[in-house]
Structures are given as C-alpha cells and as structure tokens.
Design a protein around this motif. Structure first.
Motif, PDB file in Angstrom:
ATOM      1  N   THR A   1      45.027  48.089  36.185  1.00  0.00           N
ATOM      2  CA  THR A   1      44.571  48.125  34.795  1.00  0.00           C
ATOM      3  C   THR A   1      44.295  46.714  34.279  1.00  0.00           C
ATOM      4  OG1 THR A   1      46.863  48.065  34.003  1.00  0.00           O
ATOM      5  CG2 THR A   1      45.848  50.238  34.305  1.00  0.00           C
ATOM      6  N   GLY A   2      44.500  45.704  35.129  1.00  0.00           N
ATOM      7  CA  GLY A   2      44.328  44.321  34.725  1.00  0.00           C
ATOM      8  C   GLY A   2      42.871  43.926  34.581  1.00  0.00           C
ATOM      9  N   GLU A   3      42.663  42.772  33.974  1.00  0.00           N
ATOM     10  CA  GLU A   3      41.314  42.264  33.742  1.00  0.00           C
ATOM     11  C   GLU A   3      41.300  40.756  33.943  1.00  0.00           C
ATOM     12  OE1 GLU A   3      38.448  43.541  30.369  1.00  0.00           O
ATOM     13  OE2 GLU A   3      39.402  41.715  29.619  1.00  0.00           O
ATOM     14  N   LEU A   4      40.328  40.280  34.735  1.00  0.00           N
ATOM     15  CA  LEU A   4      40.104  38.845  34.873  1.00  0.00           C
ATOM     16  C   LEU A   4      39.169  38.378  33.775  1.00  0.00           C
ATOM     17  CD1 LEU A   4      39.514  38.060  38.666  1.00  0.00           C
ATOM     18  CD2 LEU A   4      41.620  37.839  37.348  1.00  0.00           C
ATOM     19  N   ARG A   5      39.426  37.163  33.266  1.00  0.00           N
ATOM     20  CA  ARG A   5      38.563  36.596  32.239  1.00  0.00           C
ATOM     21  C   ARG A   5      38.205  35.156  32.602  1.00  0.00           C
ATOM     22  NH1 ARG A   5      39.903  38.621  26.131  1.00  0.00           N
ATOM     23  NH2 ARG A   5      39.412  40.820  26.493  1.00  0.00           N
ATOM     24  N   LEU A   6      36.930  34.834  32.451  1.00  0.00           N
ATOM     25  CA  LEU A   6      36.432  33.485  32.717  1.00  0.00           C
ATOM     26  C   LEU A   6      36.233  32.753  31.405  1.00  0.00           C
ATOM     27  CD1 LEU A   6      35.222  31.304  34.612  1.00  0.00           C
ATOM     28  CD2 LEU A   6      33.003  32.449  34.301  1.00  0.00           C
ATOM     29  N   TYR A   7      36.827  31.561  31.302  1.00  0.00           N
ATOM     30  CA  TYR A   7      36.746  30.746  30.090  1.00  0.00           C
ATOM     31  C   TYR A   7      36.140  29.379  30.403  1.00  0.00           C
ATOM     32  CZ  TYR A   7      39.976  34.019  27.785  1.00  0.00           C
ATOM     33  OH  TYR A   7      40.573  35.134  27.242  1.00  0.00           O
ATOM     34  N   GLN A   8      35.559  28.775  29.380  1.00  0.00           N
ATOM     35  CA  GLN A   8      35.021  27.425  29.497  1.00  0.00           C
ATOM     36  C   GLN A   8      35.440  26.593  28.296  1.00  0.00           C
ATOM     37  OE1 GLN A   8      30.747  27.161  29.773  1.00  0.00           O
ATOM     38  NE2 GLN A   8      30.741  24.943  30.004  1.00  0.00           N
ATOM     39  N   ARG A   9      35.768  25.317  28.575  1.00  0.00           N
ATOM     40  CA  ARG A   9      36.018  24.325  27.529  1.00  0.00           C
ATOM     41  C   ARG A   9      35.384  23.024  28.005  1.00  0.00           C
ATOM     42  NH1 ARG A   9      42.106  23.226  26.089  1.00  0.00           N
ATOM     43  NH2 ARG A   9      42.034  22.203  28.132  1.00  0.00           N
ATOM     44  N   ASP A  10      34.298  22.631  27.345  1.00  0.00           N
ATOM     45  CA  ASP A  10      33.502  21.497  27.814  1.00  0.00           C
ATOM     46  C   ASP A  10      33.090  21.756  29.261  1.00  0.00           C
ATOM     47  OD1 ASP A  10      33.561  20.200  25.351  1.00  0.00           O
ATOM     48  OD2 ASP A  10      35.413  19.138  25.827  1.00  0.00           O
ATOM     49  N   ALA A  11      33.409  20.840  30.185  1.00  0.00           N
ATOM     50  CA  ALA A  11      33.008  21.009  31.583  1.00  0.00           C
ATOM     51  C   ALA A  11      34.074  21.716  32.423  1.00  0.00           C
ATOM     52  CB  ALA A  11      32.700  19.656  32.198  1.00  0.00           C
ATOM     53  N   GLU A  12      35.155  22.136  31.793  1.00  0.00           N
ATOM     54  CA  GLU A  12      36.277  22.753  32.499  1.00  0.00           C
ATOM     55  C   GLU A  12      36.172  24.272  32.426  1.00  0.00           C
ATOM     56  OE1 GLU A  12      41.186  22.758  32.095  1.00  0.00           O
ATOM     57  OE2 GLU A  12      39.921  21.622  30.713  1.00  0.00           O
ATOM     58  N   HIS A  13      36.525  24.940  33.538  1.00  0.00           N
ATOM     59  CA  HIS A  13      36.567  26.400  33.565  1.00  0.00           C
ATOM     60  C   HIS A  13      37.951  26.873  33.990  1.00  0.00           C
ATOM     61  CE1 HIS A  13      32.152  25.877  33.746  1.00  0.00           C
ATOM     62  NE2 HIS A  13      32.109  27.059  33.163  1.00  0.00           N
ATOM     63  N   ALA A  14      38.313  28.045  33.516  1.00  0.00           N
ATOM     64  CA  ALA A  14      39.588  28.658  33.899  1.00  0.00           C
ATOM     65  C   ALA A  14      39.388  30.152  34.064  1.00  0.00           C
ATOM     66  CB  ALA A  14      40.657  28.386  32.842  1.00  0.00           C
ATOM     67  N   ILE A  15      40.096  30.732  35.018  1.00  0.00           N
ATOM     68  CA  ILE A  15      40.152  32.182  35.181  1.00  0.00           C
ATOM     69  C   ILE A  15      41.573  32.615  34.876  1.00  0.00           C
ATOM     70  CG2 ILE A  15      39.989  34.102  36.795  1.00  0.00           C
ATOM     71  CD1 ILE A  15      37.771  32.609  38.239  1.00  0.00           C
ATOM     72  N   ARG A  16      41.685  33.607  34.011  1.00  0.00           N
ATOM     73  CA  ARG A  16      42.996  34.098  33.589  1.00  0.00           C
ATOM     74  C   ARG A  16      43.056  35.607  33.735  1.00  0.00           C
ATOM     75  NH1 ARG A  16      42.794  30.608  27.953  1.00  0.00           N
ATOM     76  NH2 ARG A  16      43.021  28.536  28.914  1.00  0.00           N
ATOM     77  N   ILE A  17      44.271  36.118  33.740  1.00  0.00           N
ATOM     78  CA  ILE A  17      44.498  37.559  33.719  1.00  0.00           C
ATOM     79  C   ILE A  17      44.887  37.945  32.304  1.00  0.00           C
ATOM     80  CG2 ILE A  17      45.856  39.479  34.643  1.00  0.00           C
ATOM     81  CD1 ILE A  17      46.362  37.776  37.121  1.00  0.00           C
ATOM     82  N   LEU A  18      44.194  38.905  31.755  1.00  0.00           N
ATOM     83  CA  LEU A  18      44.468  39.333  30.390  1.00  0.00           C
ATOM     84  C   LEU A  18      45.931  39.747  30.251  1.00  0.00           C
ATOM     85  CD1 LEU A  18      43.326  40.033  27.565  1.00  0.00           C
ATOM     86  CD2 LEU A  18      42.845  42.331  28.444  1.00  0.00           C
ATOM     87  N   GLY A  19      46.613  39.162  29.271  1.00  0.00           N
ATOM     88  CA  GLY A  19      48.003  39.499  29.002  1.00  0.00           C
ATOM     89  C   GLY A  19      49.014  38.685  29.784  1.00  0.00           C
ATOM     90  N   VAL A  20      48.546  37.787  30.677  1.00  0.00           N
ATOM     91  CA  VAL A  20      49.446  36.938  31.464  1.00  0.00           C
ATOM     92  C   VAL A  20      49.235  35.498  31.026  1.00  0.00           C
ATOM     93  CG1 VAL A  20      50.071  36.132  33.771  1.00  0.00           C
ATOM     94  CG2 VAL A  20      49.381  38.523  33.414  1.00  0.00           C
ATOM     95  N   SER A  21      50.308  34.810  30.712  1.00  0.00           N
ATOM     96  CA  SER A  21      50.185  33.429  30.225  1.00  0.00           C
ATOM     97  C   SER A  21      49.795  32.488  31.350  1.00  0.00           C
ATOM     98  CB  SER A  21      51.507  32.972  29.593  1.00  0.00           C
ATOM     99  OG  SER A  21      52.537  32.983  30.555  1.00  0.00           O
ATOM    100  N   GLY A  22      49.066  31.442  30.999  1.00  0.00           N
ATOM    101  CA  GLY A  22      48.666  30.431  31.964  1.00  0.00           C
ATOM    102  C   GLY A  22      47.406  30.810  32.719  1.00  0.00           C
ATOM    103  N   ASP A  23      46.882  29.833  33.450  1.00  0.00           N
ATOM    104  CA  ASP A  23      45.659  30.032  34.225  1.00  0.00           C
ATOM    105  C   ASP A  23      45.983  30.558  35.620  1.00  0.00           C
ATOM    106  OD1 ASP A  23      44.343  28.916  32.072  1.00  0.00           O
ATOM    107  OD2 ASP A  23      44.108  26.933  33.010  1.00  0.00           O
TER     108      ASP A  23
END
Length: 227
Positions: A16-38
């Motif tokens: 039931t999890g979901e991956l999310r791709l984020y961007q801040r300036d030139a940096e990218h992160a992939i996170r799991i919805l509902g889980v803290s940290g990258d």
C-alpha cells in the motif's frame, strides 16, 4: 531554505506504500509516503557507488562479464559498475517500479551521468527475484540494492531475496567464482552467517553514505561462489 517540490509519485507493487520524487534546487530525493527521512538522495550516494565499484574490481580480467543489478535507485550503482567494465560487458537492471525508470530517464539522469543511455545496459521492469529464479549459471555478478537491505522496508516480498531460499537461488544463478554483492543500511551478523551457510565465501565492508568520511555507515557484503 527552499521547500521541496513534489515531482512525481508511484505505487509500490504488492504494497500500500507509495514512492515520491522531490526536488529542491539541483537536489533530488526519493521518499516513502508516511516514512520519515529520504530513501535515496542525490547528494548521498557513496555507498551505492561502492557497491558497483567493489563488485566490478572482483571481475577484472573476465571476458564479456554479465551482471544483474537488482534495484535501479538513482542510477549510481549502475554508473559505478559501468565505469569498471569493458565494452564487451552486459548489464541487466531489474526495476520493479516503472516510474523509477522514467525518473532516471528524466530529471534524475544527470546525477549519475545518464547510465541508462549506455548500450551495454538493458532494463527489465520486473522483480529481480524472478530473473534470479529463472536463470541458472547466468551471471558473473549479482548486485542487490533492493529495499533497505536484509531488513525490508518498502514491501514484504523483498525479504525472500535475503532468505535462505533466495540466497540459494542467487548461488545457482551465478557462474563459478561469481560475486553476489549486497547493500544494506547497516550490519546484520545473522545475514553474514546465512550467506556462509549457502556456500559463499564472504567479505564484509562498511562504507560511508557520502564520499570521504561523512554520512552514515552502510554495509556491503561481497560473497563469492566457489568454482
């Protein structure tokens, strides 16, 4: 500090999890919805680089080596492996989540140098476990950066890879003197013993998440199948 911008989201098959791709300036992160940290970050990939480098050093001199990489991530392990391989190598990347492949062909590609464009690379959008079970005596190296290592985080099915049954399948899928390289967020002595029980000769190394001496320490197992 600028806020993170959500670029994309994708469901995790079998979860039931979901991956999310984020961007801040030139940096990218992939996170799991509902889980803290990258789960992954484009600035912290020293241990992913090391997984590819350490495995390929041990393949030096082999003609036309064939590799299987389980988990594309942000492409850093793939890129590091390609740097250590000659032009006759073949690298198969198994990635279960199609969006991760799409992100690597798009905004993430620049970080690792667009390794998916390398003609030695073939991507299969499927579970790496299926390939391992189907192909015997097929690979000179199998590199696993799936989930959080032997302690699964994103989907329960990933635990099979690190079980006795999964490691036995990896042993069969490797050619003589083949290398099984496994990334983990941290050490796990029971997993080291499990590798030995399946017939592997085991090395264990700790590497930093960031190149040099910064960041958390991650664990890499280098397990060799005998002749």
């Amino acid at each position: 500090m600028k806020p993170w911008i959500l670029l994309g989201a994708a469901g995790i098959p079998g979860s039931t999890g979901e991956l999310r791709l984020y961007q801040r300036d030139a940096e990218h992160a992939i996170r799991i919805l509902g889980v803290s940290g990258d789960l992954m970050n484009s600035r912290l990939h020293g241990s992913e680089d090391a997984l590819g480098e350490l495995a390929c050093v041990r393949l030096a001199g082999r003609p036309a080596p064939r590799l299987l990489i389980g988990g594309l991530g942000m492409g850093f392990t793939l890129a590091a492996a390609l740097k250590g391989l000659a032009s006759d190598a073949e690298v198969i990347v198994a990635e279960l989540i199609p969006a991760v492949v799409e992100w690597n062909r798009g905004p993430l590609g620049i970080h690792a140098g667009h390794p998916l464009q390398d003609p030695r690379v073939t991507v299969r959008e499927e579970d790496v476990a299926g390939i391992i079970q189907r192909e015997a005596n097929a690979f000179d190296a199998i590199l696993l950066d799936v989930d959080n290592g032997p302690e699964g985080l994103t989907r329960e099915e990933n635990n099979w890879l690190y079980s006795n049954a999964g490691l036995s399948a990896c042993f069969r899928a490797l050619r003589p003197e083949g290398i099984l390289a496994v990334w983990s967020a941290g050490p796990k002595p029971v997993f080291t013993e499990r590798l030995r029980q399946q017939g592997f000769a085991v090395e264990e190394q700790q590497v930093r998440a960031h190149r040099g001496r910064k960041g958390a320490r991650h664990n890499i197992w280098l397990a060799r199948r005998g002749a």
